[in-house]
Structure formats: C-alpha cells, structure tokens
Design a protein around this motif. Structure first.
Motif, mmCIF file in Angstrom:
data_model
loop_
_atom_site.group_PDB
_atom_site.id
_atom_site.type_symbol
_atom_site.label_atom_id
_atom_site.label_comp_id
_atom_site.label_asym_id
_atom_site.label_seq_id
_atom_site.Cartn_x
_atom_site.Cartn_y
_atom_site.Cartn_z
ATOM 1 N N THR A 1 0.840 -1.194 0.000
ATOM 2 C CA THR A 1 0.000 0.000 0.000
ATOM 3 C C THR A 1 0.871 1.237 0.000
ATOM 4 N N ALA A 2 0.244 2.349 -0.278
ATOM 5 C CA ALA A 2 0.976 3.620 -0.263
ATOM 6 C C ALA A 2 1.477 3.933 1.133
ATOM 7 N N ALA A 3 0.694 3.564 2.150
ATOM 8 C CA ALA A 3 1.101 3.858 3.525
ATOM 9 C C ALA A 3 2.367 3.118 3.899
ATOM 10 N N ALA A 4 2.513 1.904 3.411
ATOM 11 C CA ALA A 4 3.690 1.131 3.766
ATOM 12 C C ALA A 4 4.953 1.789 3.245
ATOM 13 N N CYS A 30 4.369 13.226 20.025
ATOM 14 C CA CYS A 30 5.003 13.877 18.884
ATOM 15 C C CYS A 30 3.936 14.271 17.878
ATOM 16 N N ARG A 31 3.854 15.556 17.620
ATOM 17 C CA ARG A 31 2.941 16.048 16.571
ATOM 18 C C ARG A 31 3.784 16.419 15.361
ATOM 19 N N GLY A 32 3.247 16.245 14.178
ATOM 20 C CA GLY A 32 3.984 16.564 12.973
ATOM 21 C C GLY A 32 4.870 15.422 12.504
ATOM 22 N N TYR A 33 4.601 14.209 12.977
ATOM 23 C CA TYR A 33 5.397 13.051 12.590
ATOM 24 C C TYR A 33 5.179 12.694 11.125
ATOM 25 N N LEU A 34 3.949 12.819 10.666
ATOM 26 C CA LEU A 34 3.613 12.518 9.282
ATOM 27 C C LEU A 34 2.933 13.713 8.639
ATOM 28 N N ARG A 40 -3.485 10.271 6.293
ATOM 29 C CA ARG A 40 -4.692 9.672 5.701
ATOM 30 C C ARG A 40 -4.413 8.257 5.209
ATOM 31 N N SER A 41 -3.278 8.074 4.573
ATOM 32 C CA SER A 41 -2.929 6.769 4.030
ATOM 33 C C SER A 41 -2.732 5.737 5.150
ATOM 34 N N TRP A 42 -2.008 6.116 6.209
ATOM 35 C CA TRP A 42 -1.799 5.194 7.322
ATOM 36 C C TRP A 42 -3.102 4.892 8.045
ATOM 37 N N TRP A 43 -3.953 5.887 8.221
ATOM 38 C CA TRP A 43 -5.253 5.652 8.881
ATOM 39 C C TRP A 43 -6.031 4.587 8.120
ATOM 40 N N SER A 44 -6.080 4.734 6.813
ATOM 41 C CA SER A 44 -6.801 3.774 5.980
ATOM 42 C C SER A 44 -6.167 2.384 6.077
ATOM 43 N N THR A 45 -4.855 2.319 6.006
ATOM 44 C CA THR A 45 -4.149 1.043 6.078
ATOM 45 C C THR A 45 -4.390 0.355 7.416
#
Length: 95
Positions: A1-4, A30-34, A40-45
């Motif tokens: 996936t794109a998140a990976a 930590c804020r601002g890590y991604l 969005r991509s990691w949330w979906s994954t």
C-alpha cells in the motif's frame, strides 16, 4: 500500500512530554510526525489491515468482568512468551 512506503516526514516536530508520577503516566507525544497525505494513508491502512479487539479483564474495583471501551491491537512481545505476534513488514515504517 501507499502507507507502507510512506516514511516519517522531515517537517518540524512538536514534542510534548507529560510526566505525572502520581498517576504513573510518562508520555512523549510527537505532533507533525507525518504529513497530511501520509496520515490519511496510514489511517486507511491501519483500519483495513489490523485485527482490532477489545480487552476483557476482571475488575478489582467492581469484582466483575469488564470490557474496555477502546479497541486495541498487539504486535511484538518476546517470542518465548504467549501471545507473540511478529510485527508485519507493512507496519515496520512506523516502528
């Protein structure tokens, strides 16, 4: 996936440390890590690929079985102990 394939961003990070010995709470947030697209991509994954469950436990306070209101997942541990669930390759970029 794109998140990976998405790696942590190189944007400035906003760190917040919470230390509360009375509560046994020691957190480094930590804020601002991604960046926004990676988030969005990691949330979906994570929503699609992680087997989420709720934890049940015996409450010492209420003396009955309780179930946590939050969903959780477990990866890792020590392979000599159960449960041991290896961290999947697709999750390694976040580790």
């Amino acid at each position: 996936t794109a998140a990976a394939a998405a790696a942590p961003s190189q944007t400035p990070r906003d760190w917040l440390r919470i230390e509360d010995a009375a509560k046994g709470l020691h957190v480094k947030l930590c804020r601002g890590y991604l960046d926004a697209e990676s988030r969005r991509s990691w949330w979906s994954t994570l929503a699609e690929r992680v087997l989420w469950h709720r934890v049940t436990y015996l409450s010492g306070r209420f003396q009955k079985q309780c179930e946590t209101p939050c969903y959780t997942a477990f990866f890792g541990g020590f392979d000599a102990f159960e449960p041991f669930v290896p961290i999947p390759d697709w999750l390694l970029p976040l580790v």
